[in-house]
Design a protein around this motif. Structure first.
Motif, PDB file in Angstrom:
ATOM      1  N   PRO A  46       0.802  -1.237   0.000  1.00 15.91           N
ATOM      2  CA  PRO A  46       0.000   0.000   0.000  1.00 15.91           C
ATOM      3  C   PRO A  46       0.831   1.281   0.000  1.00 15.91           C
ATOM      4  N   PRO A  47       1.861   1.410   0.852  1.00 19.93           N
ATOM      5  CA  PRO A  47       2.651   2.648   0.769  1.00 19.93           C
ATOM      6  C   PRO A  47       3.368   2.805  -0.573  1.00 19.93           C
ATOM      7  N   ALA A  48       3.814   1.699  -1.148  1.00 12.98           N
ATOM      8  CA  ALA A  48       4.506   1.781  -2.436  1.00 12.98           C
ATOM      9  C   ALA A  48       3.568   2.258  -3.535  1.00 12.98           C
ATOM     10  N   VAL A  49       2.344   1.757  -3.532  1.00 12.61           N
ATOM     11  CA  VAL A  49       1.362   2.187  -4.530  1.00 12.61           C
ATOM     12  C   VAL A  49       1.019   3.654  -4.314  1.00 12.61           C
ATOM     13  N   LEU A  50       0.859   4.046  -3.074  1.00  7.88           N
ATOM     14  CA  LEU A  50       0.552   5.447  -2.765  1.00  7.88           C
ATOM     15  C   LEU A  50       1.662   6.370  -3.261  1.00  7.88           C
ATOM     16  N   MET A  51       2.901   5.995  -3.030  1.00 11.69           N
ATOM     17  CA  MET A  51       4.015   6.824  -3.494  1.00 11.69           C
ATOM     18  C   MET A  51       4.087   6.859  -5.022  1.00 11.69           C
ATOM     19  N   ALA A  52       3.756   5.744  -5.666  1.00  9.10           N
ATOM     20  CA  ALA A  52       3.780   5.714  -7.131  1.00  9.10           C
ATOM     21  C   ALA A  52       2.730   6.646  -7.719  1.00  9.10           C
ATOM     22  N   VAL A  53       1.632   6.831  -7.006  1.00 11.14           N
ATOM     23  CA  VAL A  53       0.576   7.721  -7.476  1.00 11.14           C
ATOM     24  C   VAL A  53       0.907   9.181  -7.139  1.00 11.14           C
ATOM     25  N   VAL A  54       1.436   9.402  -5.960  1.00  7.76           N
ATOM     26  CA  VAL A  54       1.656  10.762  -5.464  1.00  7.76           C
ATOM     27  C   VAL A  54       2.933  11.394  -6.011  1.00  7.76           C
ATOM     28  N   ALA A  55       3.998  10.628  -6.145  1.00  7.02           N
ATOM     29  CA  ALA A  55       5.302  11.195  -6.518  1.00  7.02           C
ATOM     30  C   ALA A  55       5.293  11.976  -7.827  1.00  7.02           C
ATOM     31  N   PRO A  56       4.680  11.483  -8.902  1.00  8.13           N
ATOM     32  CA  PRO A  56       4.702  12.284 -10.140  1.00  8.13           C
ATOM     33  C   PRO A  56       4.028  13.648  -9.982  1.00  8.13           C
ATOM     34  N   VAL A  57       2.934  13.693  -9.253  1.00  8.26           N
ATOM     35  CA  VAL A  57       2.240  14.969  -9.035  1.00  8.26           C
ATOM     36  C   VAL A  57       3.079  15.868  -8.148  1.00  8.26           C
ATOM     37  N   ALA A  58       3.662  15.289  -7.109  1.00  9.84           N
ATOM     38  CA  ALA A  58       4.451  16.086  -6.164  1.00  9.84           C
ATOM     39  C   ALA A  58       5.647  16.729  -6.843  1.00  9.84           C
ATOM     40  N   LEU A  59       6.235  16.033  -7.774  1.00  7.08           N
ATOM     41  CA  LEU A  59       7.442  16.546  -8.403  1.00  7.08           C
ATOM     42  C   LEU A  59       7.173  17.392  -9.640  1.00  7.08           C
ATOM     43  N   SER A  60       5.941  17.393 -10.123  1.00  4.92           N
ATOM     44  CA  SER A  60       5.657  18.148 -11.340  1.00  4.92           C
ATOM     45  C   SER A  60       4.815  19.399 -11.115  1.00  4.92           C
ATOM     46  N   GLU A  61       4.211  19.544  -9.956  1.00  7.00           N
ATOM     47  CA  GLU A  61       3.292  20.670  -9.732  1.00  7.00           C
ATOM     48  C   GLU A  61       3.994  21.937  -9.269  1.00  7.00           C
ATOM     49  N   GLY A  62       4.790  21.840  -8.238  1.00  8.62           N
ATOM     50  CA  GLY A  62       5.444  23.040  -7.737  1.00  8.62           C
ATOM     51  C   GLY A  62       6.107  22.789  -6.400  1.00  8.62           C
TER      52      GLY A  62
END
Length: 100
Positions: A46-62
């Motif tokens: 579960p944490p790995a899936v959560l990071m896979a979903v969140v990381a691209p947004v976190a690093l591309s938004e601001g």
């Protein structure tokens, strides 16, 4: 707003598919004897899936989003999921209010 039967049918089909996969997965896992290594591996999914979903947004938004995700990830090392997520939401709110 109008009622679209095709959209409603698609929602029902997705609900049924989701329920089927969740319940069948739980049913299968209950009937298996899992070793310690397998249980540990399944615990980190579960944490790995959560990071896979969140990381691209976190690093591309601001910067605010990246910092809020970092705060949440660090908090998740000590806190359970709900308080860590709440801290992340509070962090992004404060950073955005500050104009970051």
């Amino acid at each position: 707003m109008s009622f679209d039967p095709q959209t409603f049918a698609a929602i029902l089909a997705m609900t049924a598919a989701t329920m089927f996969t969740r319940f069948s997965g739980a049913w299968i896992v209950r009937r298996l004897t899992l070793g310690d290594k397998t249980q540990k591996a399944l615990g980190v999914v579960p944490p790995a899936v959560l990071m896979a979903v969140v990381a691209p947004v976190a690093l591309s938004e601001g910067l605010a989003e990246t910092l809020a995700c970092a705060v949440t990830a660090i908090a998740a090392l000590r806190l359970s999921l709900l308080p860590a997520a709440a801290l992340g939401v509070l962090t992004i709110a404060v950073l955005r209010a500050a104009g970051l």
